[in-house]
Design a protein around this motif. Structure first.
Motif, short mmCIF file in Angstrom:
data_model
loop_
_atom_site.label_atom_id
_atom_site.label_comp_id
_atom_site.label_asym_id
_atom_site.label_seq_id
_atom_site.Cartn_x
_atom_site.Cartn_y
_atom_site.Cartn_z
N ILE A 158 -10.28 -54.05 43.19
CA ILE A 158 -10.92 -52.73 43.24
C ILE A 158 -12.13 -52.74 42.33
CG2 ILE A 158 -8.75 -51.56 43.75
CD1 ILE A 158 -8.73 -50.62 40.81
N THR A 159 -13.13 -51.94 42.69
CA THR A 159 -14.38 -51.88 41.91
C THR A 159 -14.69 -50.44 41.55
OG1 THR A 159 -15.28 -53.85 42.98
CG2 THR A 159 -16.84 -52.37 41.92
N MET A 160 -15.02 -50.22 40.29
CA MET A 160 -15.45 -48.90 39.81
C MET A 160 -16.94 -48.95 39.54
SD MET A 160 -12.15 -48.29 37.31
CE MET A 160 -11.91 -50.07 37.14
N ASP A 161 -17.73 -48.20 40.34
CA ASP A 161 -19.19 -48.27 40.25
C ASP A 161 -19.81 -47.09 39.49
OD1 ASP A 161 -18.99 -46.17 42.07
OD2 ASP A 161 -19.62 -47.39 43.79
N PHE A 162 -18.99 -46.09 39.13
CA PHE A 162 -19.44 -44.93 38.34
C PHE A 162 -20.50 -44.10 39.04
CE2 PHE A 162 -18.38 -48.41 35.32
CZ PHE A 162 -17.19 -47.89 34.85
N ASP A 163 -20.67 -44.30 40.34
CA ASP A 163 -21.66 -43.52 41.08
C ASP A 163 -21.20 -42.07 41.25
OD1 ASP A 163 -23.05 -45.84 41.26
OD2 ASP A 163 -22.81 -46.11 43.43
N GLY A 164 -22.15 -41.16 41.22
CA GLY A 164 -21.86 -39.75 41.48
C GLY A 164 -21.32 -38.97 40.30
N LEU A 165 -21.14 -39.61 39.14
CA LEU A 165 -20.65 -38.91 37.97
C LEU A 165 -21.82 -38.36 37.15
CD1 LEU A 165 -17.84 -41.39 36.88
CD2 LEU A 165 -17.52 -39.09 37.78
N THR A 166 -21.62 -37.20 36.57
CA THR A 166 -22.67 -36.53 35.82
C THR A 166 -22.97 -37.28 34.51
OG1 THR A 166 -21.91 -34.41 36.70
CG2 THR A 166 -23.36 -34.34 34.78
N PRO A 167 -24.26 -37.49 34.19
CA PRO A 167 -24.60 -38.17 32.93
C PRO A 167 -23.99 -37.49 31.71
CG PRO A 167 -26.51 -38.05 34.34
CD PRO A 167 -25.45 -37.22 35.01
N PHE A 168 -23.59 -38.31 30.73
CA PHE A 168 -23.02 -37.89 29.46
C PHE A 168 -21.61 -37.32 29.57
CE2 PHE A 168 -27.68 -37.36 29.05
CZ PHE A 168 -27.91 -38.46 28.23
N THR A 169 -20.98 -37.52 30.74
CA THR A 169 -19.56 -37.16 30.86
C THR A 169 -18.71 -38.38 30.51
OG1 THR A 169 -19.48 -37.73 33.21
CG2 THR A 169 -20.01 -35.45 32.64
N SER A 170 -17.50 -38.12 30.05
CA SER A 170 -16.53 -39.18 29.80
C SER A 170 -15.81 -39.49 31.11
CB SER A 170 -15.52 -38.73 28.74
OG SER A 170 -14.48 -39.67 28.62
N VAL A 171 -15.73 -40.77 31.47
CA VAL A 171 -15.09 -41.15 32.75
C VAL A 171 -13.65 -40.66 32.79
CG1 VAL A 171 -14.48 -43.06 34.26
CG2 VAL A 171 -16.58 -43.17 32.91
N HIS A 172 -12.94 -40.81 31.70
CA HIS A 172 -11.59 -40.28 31.49
C HIS A 172 -10.65 -40.64 32.67
CE1 HIS A 172 -8.78 -37.97 29.21
NE2 HIS A 172 -8.62 -37.02 30.12
N LYS A 173 -10.17 -39.64 33.42
CA LYS A 173 -9.19 -39.88 34.49
C LYS A 173 -9.80 -39.85 35.89
CE LYS A 173 -5.13 -38.27 31.94
NZ LYS A 173 -3.94 -37.39 31.96
N TYR A 174 -11.12 -40.02 35.96
CA TYR A 174 -11.78 -39.95 37.27
C TYR A 174 -11.22 -41.01 38.22
CZ TYR A 174 -15.44 -39.88 40.83
OH TYR A 174 -16.12 -39.79 42.03
N TYR A 175 -10.93 -42.21 37.71
CA TYR A 175 -10.39 -43.28 38.57
C TYR A 175 -8.87 -43.33 38.51
CZ TYR A 175 -15.10 -44.92 39.39
OH TYR A 175 -16.41 -44.99 39.79
#
Length: 214
Positions: A29-46
């Motif tokens: 699996i690959t996490m590309d961080f696309d579509g997330l708002t700048p300066f947010t913590s990735v946290h539980k997005y994935y």
């Protein structure tokens, strides 16, 4: 003939059991961080949940990979002008990626690591959560003003990865991939061993029948 078919069906039943018990590695699996708002913590997005900004949930309903990040901050979000979002290190110069279900094989990603006199940068893979347990593998990023590729392999099952480097976004990463392609000369999978075993059984069966009825 009845004895022949009885033994053939026994061999086929054994093969079915071997195939059913074979272990199939999960697709990387690959996490590309696309579509997330700048300066947010990735946290539980994935982890099928939400990213956070100042403790407030945002960018919810991400892909459910069972991955929880700590202190990985979005530096840039993908848009029409830049095709890829990426994450970086803010305060403390360290981010933790926890995978409760574990993953094996290896880890790869792209990174940049702006040279400075105080922080080198690297990654460490552990068998337990939050950087605990056995150290399975580690490596240094090196200096990279532009994007560079990093990968490593390890034995065992990993549950966490620690990224460390320069704070204030002087170290960043993208396209983090869990699990790598099979090596060029892989060890036979249990299913392949089952097929080999069936061949041996049938060879013995036919040899026995030849002696009995020949």
């Amino acid at each position: 003939m009845n004895l022949f078919f009885k033994n053939v069906w026994s061999a086929l039943a054994l093969l079915a059991g071997l195939l059913a018990s074979s272990v199939v590695s999960a697709t990387p699996i690959t996490m590309d961080f696309d579509g997330l708002t700048p300066f947010t913590s990735v946290h539980k997005y994935y982890d099928g949940g939400c990213a956070r900004i100042f403790g407030i949930k945002t960018n919810c309903h991400g892909a459910d990979y069972g991955v929880v990040w700590k202190n990985a901050i979005i530096v840039h979000s993908a848009d029409a002008h830049s095709p890829s979002g990426f994450a970086g290190l803010l305060l403390g110069g360290k981010a933790t990626m926890n995978v409760a279900a574990g993953f094996d094989g290896g880890l790869s990603f792209f990174y940049y690591n702006t040279p400075n006199l105080f922080f080198s940068g690297g990654v460490s893979v552990y068998s337990g959560l939050n950087g605990h347990g056995a150290l399975l593998s580690s490596g240094d990023f090196g200096r990279a003003n532009d994007w560079d590729f990093f990968d490593l392999t390890f034995s065992g099952v990993a549950q966490s990865v620690i990224f460390h480097g320069s704070p204030w976004f002087f170290t960043g990463f993208d396209d983090v991939t869990l699990g790598l392609d099979a090596p060029a000369n892989p060890v036979p999978e249990p299913a392949a061993l089952g097929v080999f075993g069936l061949g041996v059984l049938l060879m013995g069966l036919f040899a026995g029948l030849r002696r009995r009825y020949g």
